[in-house]
Design an enzyme around this catalytic site. Structure first.
Site, mmCIF file in Angstrom:
data_model
loop_
_atom_site.group_PDB
_atom_site.id
_atom_site.type_symbol
_atom_site.label_atom_id
_atom_site.label_comp_id
_atom_site.label_asym_id
_atom_site.label_seq_id
_atom_site.Cartn_x
_atom_site.Cartn_y
_atom_site.Cartn_z
ATOM 1 C CD GLU A 72 41.604 33.751 49.963
ATOM 2 O OE1 GLU A 72 41.593 35.062 49.818
ATOM 3 O OE2 GLU A 72 41.532 33.213 48.694
ATOM 4 N N GLY A 98 39.778 40.273 47.671
ATOM 5 C CA GLY A 98 39.189 40.129 46.216
ATOM 6 C C GLY A 98 38.346 41.433 45.808
ATOM 7 N N GLY A 99 37.181 41.441 46.003
ATOM 8 C CA GLY A 99 36.256 42.308 45.394
ATOM 9 C C GLY A 99 36.602 43.993 45.998
ATOM 10 C CG ASN A 156 43.027 37.257 43.980
ATOM 11 O OD1 ASN A 156 43.411 37.563 42.774
ATOM 12 N ND2 ASN A 156 42.631 36.216 44.228
ATOM 13 C CD1 TRP A 157 43.598 43.854 42.190
ATOM 14 C CD2 TRP A 157 44.305 44.581 40.080
ATOM 15 N NE1 TRP A 157 44.153 45.215 42.448
ATOM 16 C CE2 TRP A 157 44.503 45.523 41.086
ATOM 17 C CE3 TRP A 157 44.431 44.800 38.942
ATOM 18 C CZ2 TRP A 157 45.177 46.652 40.816
ATOM 19 C CZ3 TRP A 157 45.183 45.724 38.377
ATOM 20 C CH2 TRP A 157 45.502 46.791 39.384
ATOM 21 C CE LYS A 158 39.159 36.370 44.009
ATOM 22 N NZ LYS A 158 37.910 36.018 44.726
ATOM 23 C CB SER A 185 33.065 38.849 52.261
ATOM 24 O OG SER A 185 32.633 37.814 51.089
ATOM 25 N N GLY A 215 33.455 36.049 47.958
ATOM 26 C CA GLY A 215 32.805 36.561 46.854
ATOM 27 C C GLY A 215 31.093 36.462 47.380
ATOM 28 C CG HIS A 222 42.333 31.795 44.907
ATOM 29 N ND1 HIS A 222 40.923 31.329 44.601
ATOM 30 C CD2 HIS A 222 42.402 33.034 45.739
ATOM 31 C CE1 HIS A 222 40.238 32.339 45.211
ATOM 32 N NE2 HIS A 222 41.063 33.272 45.627
ATOM 33 C CD GLU A 235 38.221 32.657 42.956
ATOM 34 O OE1 GLU A 235 38.941 33.264 42.124
ATOM 35 O OE2 GLU A 235 37.473 33.407 43.631
HETATM 36 P P1 13P Z 1 36.355 38.420 47.785
HETATM 37 O O1 13P Z 1 37.255 39.624 48.972
HETATM 38 O O2 13P Z 1 36.004 39.043 46.587
HETATM 39 O O3 13P Z 1 35.592 37.560 48.738
HETATM 40 O O4 13P Z 1 37.631 37.437 47.448
HETATM 41 C C1 13P Z 1 38.506 36.834 48.584
HETATM 42 C C2 13P Z 1 39.722 36.132 47.615
HETATM 43 O O5 13P Z 1 39.314 35.161 47.062
HETATM 44 C C3 13P Z 1 40.824 36.607 47.699
HETATM 45 O O6 13P Z 1 41.821 35.751 47.044
#
Ligand code: 13P
Length: 259
Positions: free
Chosen positions: A175, A242-243, A10-12, A221, A181, A100, A102
């Protein structure tokens, strides 16, 4: 039943088209063709990057799917700023992240919105956009102890009115918000407890056969250093990254952990 793992990046809100093409090319270069027999891999870039990233993978014949990060449930019309299922289908998206945390916390998405999006993706004639439904509790809910009930309610709400046939195509990502994050990954035992409960929730709705086939991912994470222990858990079938999905080396490292 053995489920094929899914690793989705997930590149956000990261990467312009130019940056996205470079990253997709780097990922494509490192991806060995025979890995696709063992693991499904997807990247979910911002909407504007979907087509360019898809083109990179198509040109290289790399078996990595693209997925969207959101969708709107109406088929077309006066919904400024929104993107329809048909638009994603034409690009060739294989997946779409829905709900998600977010989007829930920053953009006010409700369980009802999530359910409408899931049904829009699964509805009509099936055409291969599998929803990746995100669920997960805040730190307050975890500390208070009601996280299993909280996640169960999110799963039930997301799947309301979804038929057994449709449910077979759903992916659910656990999640925990406190792990996203933050560098504070859930322990494999913590993640397994909730993922097992999610599978039991799906089983209560659709029976064991469907529940045993549904893929449940962990996200929060997750990286190449902790992915193998998380995925060694019986009810964790991959990751939503994510990251660590924003650099080819670390993303491929997580993919390798699923082989
Ligand atoms: P991180 O891997 O950066 O914690 O993000 C997880 C995430 O929200 C994937 O959708």
């Amino acid at each position: 039943m053995s489920r094929k793992p899914l690793i989705a990046g997930n590149w956000k809100m990261n990467n312009t088209i130019g940056e996205a093409v470079v990253l997709a090319q780097e990922i494509s270069n490192e991806f060995e063709p025979d890995w696709a027999e063992t693991v499904d891999v997807a990247v979910c870039p911002p909407f504007v990057d979907l087509k360019p990233v898809k083109t990179v993978f198509e040109f290289d014949r790399t078996k990595i799917a693209v997925g969207a990060q959101n969708v709107y449930w109406e088929p077309s019309g006066a919904y400024t700023g929104e993107i329809s299922v048909a638009m994603l289908k034409e690009i060739g998206c294989g997946y779409c992240i829905v709900g998600h945390s977010e989007r829930r916390t920053l953009f006010g998405e409700t369980n009802e919105d999530v359910n409408l999006k899931v049904k829009a993706l699964l509805g009509e004639e099936r055409d291969a956009i599998d929803p990746i439904i995100c669920v997960g509790e805040s730190l307050a809910v975890r500390d208070e102890g009601s996280y299993l009930e909280f996640v169960e309610a999110e799963v039930n709400a997301a799947l309301a009115g979804v038929s057994e046939d449709e449910a077979a195509h759903v992916v659910i990502a656990y999640e925990p918000i406190w792990a996203i994050g933050t560098g504070r990954t859930a322990t494999p035992e913590q993640a397994q407890e909730v993922c097992a409960h999610i599978r039991a929730t799906v089983s209560a709705l659709y029976g064991d056969d469907i529940a045993e086939g549904v893929r449940i991912l962990y996200g929060g994470s997750m990286n190449e250093g902790n992915a193998d222990l998380l995925m060694a858990q019986p009810d964790i079938d991959g990751g939503l990254i994510g990251g660590a999905s924003l650099a080819a080396g670390s993303f491929i490292g997580v993919v390798k952990a699923a082989l």
